[in-house]
Design a protein around this motif. Structure first.
Motif, PDB file in Angstrom:
ATOM      1  N   ASN A   1       0.604  -1.307  -0.114  1.00  0.00           N
ATOM      2  CA  ASN A   1      -0.021  -0.085  -0.125  1.00  0.00           C
ATOM      3  C   ASN A   1       1.108   1.331  -0.037  1.00  0.00           C
ATOM      4  O   ASN A   1       0.472   2.179  -0.908  1.00  0.00           O
TER       5      ASN A   1
ATOM      6  N   HIS B   1       0.547  -4.791  -7.849  1.00  0.00           N
ATOM      7  CA  HIS B   1      -0.886  -5.387  -7.897  1.00  0.00           C
ATOM      8  C   HIS B   1      -0.902  -6.939  -8.059  1.00  0.00           C
ATOM      9  O   HIS B   1      -2.016  -7.253  -7.204  1.00  0.00           O
TER      10      HIS B   1
ATOM     11  N   MET C   1      -0.652  -8.225  -4.394  1.00  0.00           N
ATOM     12  CA  MET C   1      -1.678  -7.717  -3.610  1.00  0.00           C
ATOM     13  C   MET C   1      -3.111  -8.607  -4.417  1.00  0.00           C
ATOM     14  O   MET C   1      -4.202  -8.668  -3.424  1.00  0.00           O
TER      15      MET C   1
ATOM     16  N   ASP D   1      -4.463  -8.757  -7.050  1.00  0.00           N
ATOM     17  CA  ASP D   1      -5.387  -7.828  -7.903  1.00  0.00           C
ATOM     18  C   ASP D   1      -4.795  -7.915  -9.509  1.00  0.00           C
ATOM     19  O   ASP D   1      -4.331  -7.171 -10.045  1.00  0.00           O
ATOM     20  N   ASN D   2      -5.237  -9.264 -10.003  1.00  0.00           N
ATOM     21  CA  ASN D   2      -4.876  -9.457 -11.227  1.00  0.00           C
ATOM     22  C   ASN D   2      -5.404  -8.778 -12.537  1.00  0.00           C
ATOM     23  O   ASN D   2      -4.713  -8.452 -13.165  1.00  0.00           O
TER      24      ASN D   2
ATOM     25  N   LYS E   1      -6.398  -5.382 -12.443  1.00  0.00           N
ATOM     26  CA  LYS E   1      -5.527  -4.076 -12.307  1.00  0.00           C
ATOM     27  C   LYS E   1      -3.879  -4.307 -13.026  1.00  0.00           C
ATOM     28  O   LYS E   1      -3.642  -3.667 -13.633  1.00  0.00           O
TER      29      LYS E   1
END
Length: 195
Positions: A124, A148, A151, A153-154, A156
């Protein structure tokens, strides 16, 4: 050139030291020369010392640059990089932040701090740093993609990777798309440098 440096790094270090000594003897020692001549010379020396693994010498040279020019963002960023390589992460973070405080428009400092946060698992914070970069280059977009992905978030990550590919290939007249997780050429302009 770089090949010569790696073949004879000690001679390059001695040359850098000799240039500093010559400047000290030949140039007037005033605020202008301290900031624009002597301080950058010490940053150059610090970089050379870092490349050969003399981290203590590199830190001393970078601190000399800061003593001559307290607003030397390059010296602070270099110290941050050295501390990061030495595993002294909080000291690295402090120096990267100081470099950004001095020169907040210089994107490479933000990239270094974001990369530091990425490898520290502070995703973050890395995103927050990169969110303030205008027109990120390919390296920054690549780092954003990795953040990403880390995190989870594939979607993004794929969007950012597509943006990176578009920026990278625009100059050669190609357009890529990521299909099934692999880049494919979907358009080639006629008359482009790629023809």
């Amino acid at each position: 050139n770089l090949k010569d440096f790696f073949n004879r790094p000690e001679s390059k270090i001695e040359e850098a030291k000799a240039r500093i000594e010559k400047r000290m003897k030949s140039e007037p020692f005033n605020e202008f020369s301290k900031r624009y001549s002597f301080s950058p010379a010490y940053v150059e020396l610090a970089n050379l010392l870092r490349f050969v693994g003399d981290y203590n010498g590199a830190i001393r040279a970078a601190r000399q640059a800061i003593e001559l020019d307290p607003k030397s963002d390059a010296a602070y960023a270099l110290i941050g990089l050295i501390y990061s390589e030495l595993g002294r992460y909080r000291e690295a973070e402090k120096n990267f932040k100081t470099a950004i405080d001095i020169n907040s428009d210089y994107a490479p400092h933000k990239y270094k701090l974001a990369k530091f946060y990425f490898y520290s698992g502070e995703y973050n914070k890395a995103l927050e740093i990169l969110a303030n970069v205008q027109n990120p280059d390919f390296k920054m977009l690549e780092l954003l993609t990795k953040i990403h992905l880390a995190m989870g978030d594939n979607i993004k990550a794929k969007e950012v990777a597509q943006n990176a590919l578009n920026r990278l290939t625009r100059s050669v007249g190609l357009k890529f798309a990521i299909l099934d997780n692999f880049p494919y050429v979907i358009n080639a302009d006629k008359g482009s440098p790629a023809d």
